[in-house]
Design an enzyme around this catalytic site. Structure first.
Site, PDB file in Angstrom:
ATOM      1  N   ASP A 180      -0.904  36.011  -6.055  1.00  0.00           N
ATOM      2  CA  ASP A 180       0.181  35.267  -5.431  1.00  0.00           C
ATOM      3  C   ASP A 180       0.587  36.139  -4.242  1.00  0.00           C
ATOM      4  OD1 ASP A 180       2.533  34.237  -4.505  1.00  0.00           O
ATOM      5  OD2 ASP A 180       3.236  33.581  -6.468  1.00  0.00           O
TER       6      ASP A 180
ATOM      7  N   TYR B  73      -5.491  13.992  13.754  1.00  0.00           N
ATOM      8  CA  TYR B  73      -5.538  13.844  12.288  1.00  0.00           C
ATOM      9  C   TYR B  73      -6.529  14.818  11.671  1.00  0.00           C
ATOM     10  CZ  TYR B  73      -5.413  11.871   7.664  1.00  0.00           C
ATOM     11  OH  TYR B  73      -5.249  11.725   6.320  1.00  0.00           O
TER      12      TYR B  73
ATOM     13  N   ARG C 243      18.678  33.640 -11.537  1.00  0.00           N
ATOM     14  CA  ARG C 243      17.304  33.921 -11.965  1.00  0.00           C
ATOM     15  C   ARG C 243      17.427  34.545 -13.353  1.00  0.00           C
ATOM     16  NH1 ARG C 243      13.361  31.516  -8.383  1.00  0.00           N
ATOM     17  NH2 ARG C 243      14.309  29.969  -9.693  1.00  0.00           N
TER      18      ARG C 243
ATOM     19  N   LYS D 213       7.518  32.576   3.327  1.00  0.00           N
ATOM     20  CA  LYS D 213       8.066  33.925   3.205  1.00  0.00           C
ATOM     21  C   LYS D 213       7.401  34.825   4.252  1.00  0.00           C
ATOM     22  CE  LYS D 213       9.019  32.055  -0.994  1.00  0.00           C
ATOM     23  NZ  LYS D 213       8.568  30.712  -1.391  1.00  0.00           N
TER      24      LYS D 213
ATOM     25  N   PHE E  51      16.381  24.405 -13.017  1.00  0.00           N
ATOM     26  CA  PHE E  51      17.385  25.131 -12.225  1.00  0.00           C
ATOM     27  C   PHE E  51      17.679  24.471 -10.882  1.00  0.00           C
ATOM     28  CE2 PHE E  51      14.239  26.933  -9.339  1.00  0.00           C
ATOM     29  CZ  PHE E  51      13.086  26.860 -10.096  1.00  0.00           C
TER      30      PHE E  51
ATOM     31  N   PHE F 178       6.283  33.202 -12.463  1.00  0.00           N
ATOM     32  CA  PHE F 178       7.141  32.597 -11.441  1.00  0.00           C
ATOM     33  C   PHE F 178       7.257  31.117 -11.791  1.00  0.00           C
ATOM     34  CE2 PHE F 178       8.283  30.425  -7.560  1.00  0.00           C
ATOM     35  CZ  PHE F 178       9.487  31.065  -7.341  1.00  0.00           C
ATOM     36  N   THR F 179       8.425  30.544 -11.493  1.00  0.00           N
ATOM     37  CA  THR F 179       8.760  29.191 -11.965  1.00  0.00           C
ATOM     38  C   THR F 179       7.680  28.143 -11.655  1.00  0.00           C
ATOM     39  OG1 THR F 179      10.013  28.905  -9.929  1.00  0.00           O
ATOM     40  CG2 THR F 179      11.257  29.598 -11.876  1.00  0.00           C
TER      41      THR F 179
HETATM   42  C1  LIG Z   1       6.386  34.432  -5.907  1.00  0.00           C
HETATM   43  C2  LIG Z   1       6.376  33.012  -5.469  1.00  0.00           C
HETATM   44  N1  LIG Z   1       5.302  32.256  -5.688  1.00  0.00           N
HETATM   45  C3  LIG Z   1       5.248  30.975  -5.325  1.00  0.00           C
HETATM   46  C4  LIG Z   1       6.319  30.357  -4.708  1.00  0.00           C
HETATM   47  C5  LIG Z   1       6.242  28.901  -4.368  1.00  0.00           C
HETATM   48  O1  LIG Z   1       6.204  28.695  -3.005  1.00  0.00           O
HETATM   49  P1  LIG Z   1       6.829  27.397  -2.301  1.00  0.00           P
HETATM   50  O2  LIG Z   1       8.310  27.476  -2.459  1.00  0.00           O
HETATM   51  O3  LIG Z   1       6.383  27.539  -0.890  1.00  0.00           O
HETATM   52  O4  LIG Z   1       6.265  26.206  -2.963  1.00  0.00           O
HETATM   53  C6  LIG Z   1       7.463  31.104  -4.451  1.00  0.00           C
HETATM   54  C7  LIG Z   1       8.601  30.459  -3.797  1.00  0.00           C
HETATM   55  O5  LIG Z   1       9.738  30.745  -3.960  1.00  0.00           O
HETATM   56  C8  LIG Z   1       7.501  32.464  -4.852  1.00  0.00           C
HETATM   57  O6  LIG Z   1       8.582  33.224  -4.653  1.00  0.00           O
END
Ligand SMILES: Cc1ncc(COP(=O)(O)O)c(C=O)c1O
Length: 459
Positions: free
Chosen positions: A217, A74, A384, A260, A451, A126-127
């Site tokens: 990021d 843990y 997108r 990624k 989305f 980014f979303t």
């Molecule tokens: C540029 C970017 N930042 C942040 C994220 C968020 O990461 P996660 O999907 O691991 O939460 C993504 C995921 O698609 C991304 O492409």
């Protein structure tokens, strides 16, 4: 096919997963049942899955061997120690807090580093990143260079920060009203476009003068480093790992989706140099993720991530990765298909505005296009554009991004060049009868990050 333009896969395939194509009639039924949202299709109904490069990586034999070394205690897992050492070695930041994936890190950072009403400038939104910033009272401000919003323009380093925009924001709002600058390397929604080292250095110089922090990021930082090596003067002979390390020397920390460029299926982390921020992040991680020594990951996942990050730094891997994506972009361009240019690091983006000029943005051209591409040959991509951009938090109006695109995202180490040929053929076939693509409207619109789970019907 020239081996230098398009190098062969730098691996042998040891384990396979069969894929099959269901009939066109079945695909028409599937997309209708999924409410014309490719996120809602079962993976077994997909022939070539380019929904995302997130968590869809194929792991190496060494990573799988590492999974067997999982220390599932843990607290104080040795796999965390390995991950911590590896991240510090490659990124150079002082502290790391593990999280279950990238948005877990974004959640923590936004909570500890943003005071309500502060601005958070970034090189395109980014979303999930913007969602967490706004949820914590931040005001996202786009400071990417204007050219990034023009799909047709083929210039290098389209992800660069526009220094004049940043300077103006600092002057107008005051440095104390800027939480931090968020620099994405590469910029996903601009088409996977990289940021140059020169630009990172300049952003650092500017922010340092005003005492403003930079958080990267870092999600696709290795892909960004490859573009610097390939296209920026003075970097051709530098190893990828050195370029990554220099990139991060111009910042104060980062959020990372390990799904990624760490070549794993799950995981993430937050890094910072500041001791107080680290203490605050450690206090909060136990609320949302788990102990500061696992942050929502199993020990085995942390081991695979440490090994994957090291593998990602290998030149042969990253060269093949970026050039395989470029291969698909080149094939589409040759056939006259409108895409975002130049092709970026992780995906080819179809330009839905030029693909479907008969569809106004209000009937979601990219959503319509991606649904029809699935029907065409079972290829799954992702919208997108206006659907992903969501609504303005204050006015409730749709954000209207200039880029209205379908992202064909290539999973790492999963598909071959021949798969890319098939994808290109599917897109070209669809382009031949593109005027038949019909617009869509919402039948269900979720309040957050719509989305992912929205449903549509034809207008
Ligand atoms: C540029 C970017 N930042 C942040 C994220 C968020 O990461 P996660 O999907 O691991 O939460 C993504 C995921 O698609 C991304 O492409």
């Amino acid at each position: 096919m020239n081996i230098h333009d398009y190098p062969a896969e730098p691996f042998r395939i040891k384990m396979i997963e069969p894929v099959k194509m269901i009939s066109r009639t079945q695909r028409e039924q599937v997309i209708k049942e999924a409410g014309y949202n490719t996120f809602l299709i079962n993976s077994e109904d997909v022939y070539i899955d380019l929904l995302t490069d997130s968590g869809t990586n194929a792991m190496s034999d060494r990573q799988w061997a590492g999974m067997m070394l999982g220390d599932e205690a843990y607290a104080g897992s040795r796999n965390f120690q390995h991950l911590e050492e590896t991240v510090k070695e490659f990124f150079g930041f002082k502290h790391i807090v593990p999280t279950h994936q990238g948005r877990g890190a974004e959640n923590l950072l936004s909570q500890i580093a943003i005071c309500p009403g502060q601005y958070v400038p970034g090189n395109m939104y980014f979303t999930t990143t913007r969602y967490h910033q706004e949820r914590n009272g931040g005001i996202f401000t786009d400071i990417i260079r204007d050219e990034a919003h023009d799909a047709h323009l083929d210039i290098p380093f389209k992800g660069n920060v526009d220094l004049a925009k940043l300077q103006q924001l600092i002057q107008e709002k005051g440095a104390e009203n800027i939480a931090y600058v968020c620099v994405a390397v590469t910029v996903n929604l601009a088409g996977g476009q990289p940021v140059s080292m020169g630009n990172l250095r300049a952003v650092r110089e500017l922010t340092a003068r005003h005492g403003i922090k930079i958080f990267f990021d870092a999600t696709r930082c290795v892909e960004n480093a490859y573009f610097i090596k390939e296209q920026e003067e003075g970097y051709a002979d530098k190893p990828i790992r050195e370029i990554v390390r220099e990139m991060f020397s111009y910042g104060d920390g980062c959020t990372m989706s390990g799904k990624k460029d760490c070549l794993v299926n799950i995981g993430g982390f937050l890094c910072m140099n500041d001791d107080d921020l680290f203490t605050a992040a450690k206090e909060l991680v136990v609320v949302y993720e788990g102990m500061p020594s696992y942050g929502g990951m199993a020990g085995r996942d942390m081991e695979a991530m440490a090994i994957g990050l090291r593998e990602a730094m290998q030149f042969e891997y990253i060269e093949h990765r970026v050039k395989q994506v470029r291969y698909l972009g080149d094939a589409l361009k040759k056939a006259g298909i409108p895409i975002i240019e130049p092709t970026g690091g992780h995906a080819v983006f179809l330009d839905a505005r030029r693909f479907c000029p008969h569809l106004p943005q209000d009937v979601f051209p990219a959503q319509s296009l991606v649904a029809d591409l699935y029907v065409e040959w079972g290829v799954r991509g992702m919208e997108r554009g206006i659907v992903s951009a969501g609504r303005d938090k204050n006015t409730g109006e749709n954000h209207r991004p200039k880029l209205e695109t379908v992202r064909l995202t290539i999973p790492r180490r999963v598909y071959t060049y021949r798969h890319m040929d098939v994808v290109a053929e599917a897109v070209i076939k669809l382009y031949e009868h593109r005027e038949q693509i019909k617009g869509l409207r919402f039948v269900y619109e979720p309040k957050q990050l719509r989305f992912f789970t929205a449903r549509f019907e034809h207008v």
